[in-house]
Design a protein around this motif. Structure first.
Motif, PDB file in Angstrom:
ATOM      1  N   MET A   1     -76.221  34.518   7.548  1.00 50.76           N
ATOM      2  CA  MET A   1     -76.909  33.496   8.313  1.00 50.76           C
ATOM      3  C   MET A   1     -77.395  34.120   9.615  1.00 50.76           C
ATOM      4  SD  MET A   1     -75.589  29.939  10.185  1.00 50.76           S
ATOM      5  CE  MET A   1     -74.112  29.904   9.291  1.00 50.76           C
ATOM      6  N   GLU A   2     -78.623  33.785  10.014  1.00 54.07           N
ATOM      7  CA  GLU A   2     -79.173  34.222  11.288  1.00 54.07           C
ATOM      8  C   GLU A   2     -79.173  33.046  12.246  1.00 54.07           C
ATOM      9  OE1 GLU A   2     -83.076  35.697  10.554  1.00 54.07           O
ATOM     10  OE2 GLU A   2     -82.356  37.536   9.654  1.00 54.07           O
ATOM     11  N   GLY A  26     -69.907  31.920  12.077  1.00 51.63           N
ATOM     12  CA  GLY A  26     -70.512  31.896  10.760  1.00 51.63           C
ATOM     13  C   GLY A  26     -71.797  32.699  10.645  1.00 51.63           C
ATOM     14  N   ALA A  27     -72.246  33.300  11.733  1.00 54.73           N
ATOM     15  CA  ALA A  27     -73.513  34.046  11.726  1.00 54.73           C
ATOM     16  C   ALA A  27     -73.268  35.520  11.419  1.00 54.73           C
ATOM     17  CB  ALA A  27     -74.213  33.916  13.066  1.00 54.73           C
ATOM     18  N   GLY A  52     -64.916  35.579  12.200  1.00 53.29           N
ATOM     19  CA  GLY A  52     -65.599  34.299  12.044  1.00 53.29           C
ATOM     20  C   GLY A  52     -67.064  34.293  12.422  1.00 53.29           C
ATOM     21  N   GLY A  53     -67.636  35.427  12.850  1.00 51.42           N
ATOM     22  CA  GLY A  53     -69.049  35.408  13.215  1.00 51.42           C
ATOM     23  C   GLY A  53     -69.495  36.626  13.994  1.00 51.42           C
TER      24      GLY A  53
END
Length: 68
Positions: A1-2, A26-27, A52-53
């Motif tokens: 994900m961006e 999440g990214a 986590g990201g």
């Protein structure tokens, strides 16, 4: 994900360069828009994977002092 980050308000005076650290859960990547808000120039100066990201260093140059 961006994740694309855009400032929601202007803080600072013309000529200042502000430094921020943002975390995007999440990214996998953080991007700054090429044609950002009027009066600001935003660039991502560094990113790193965190649990986590992604955590990113942002540099915001204030080009004029008009508040919004």
């Amino acid at each position: 994900m961006e994740i694309t980050t855009t400032p929601v308000c202007r803080v600072g005076w013309k000529g200042e360069t502000l430094q921020y650290v943002v975390k995007a859960e999440g990214a996998t990547e953080v991007l700054a828009p090429a044609g950002g808000p009027d009066g600001l120039r935003v660039q991502v100066t560094g990113t790193r994977q965190v649990p986590g990201g992604v955590e990113a260093d942002l540099e915001v140059q204030v080009l004029d002092s008009t508040a919004y």
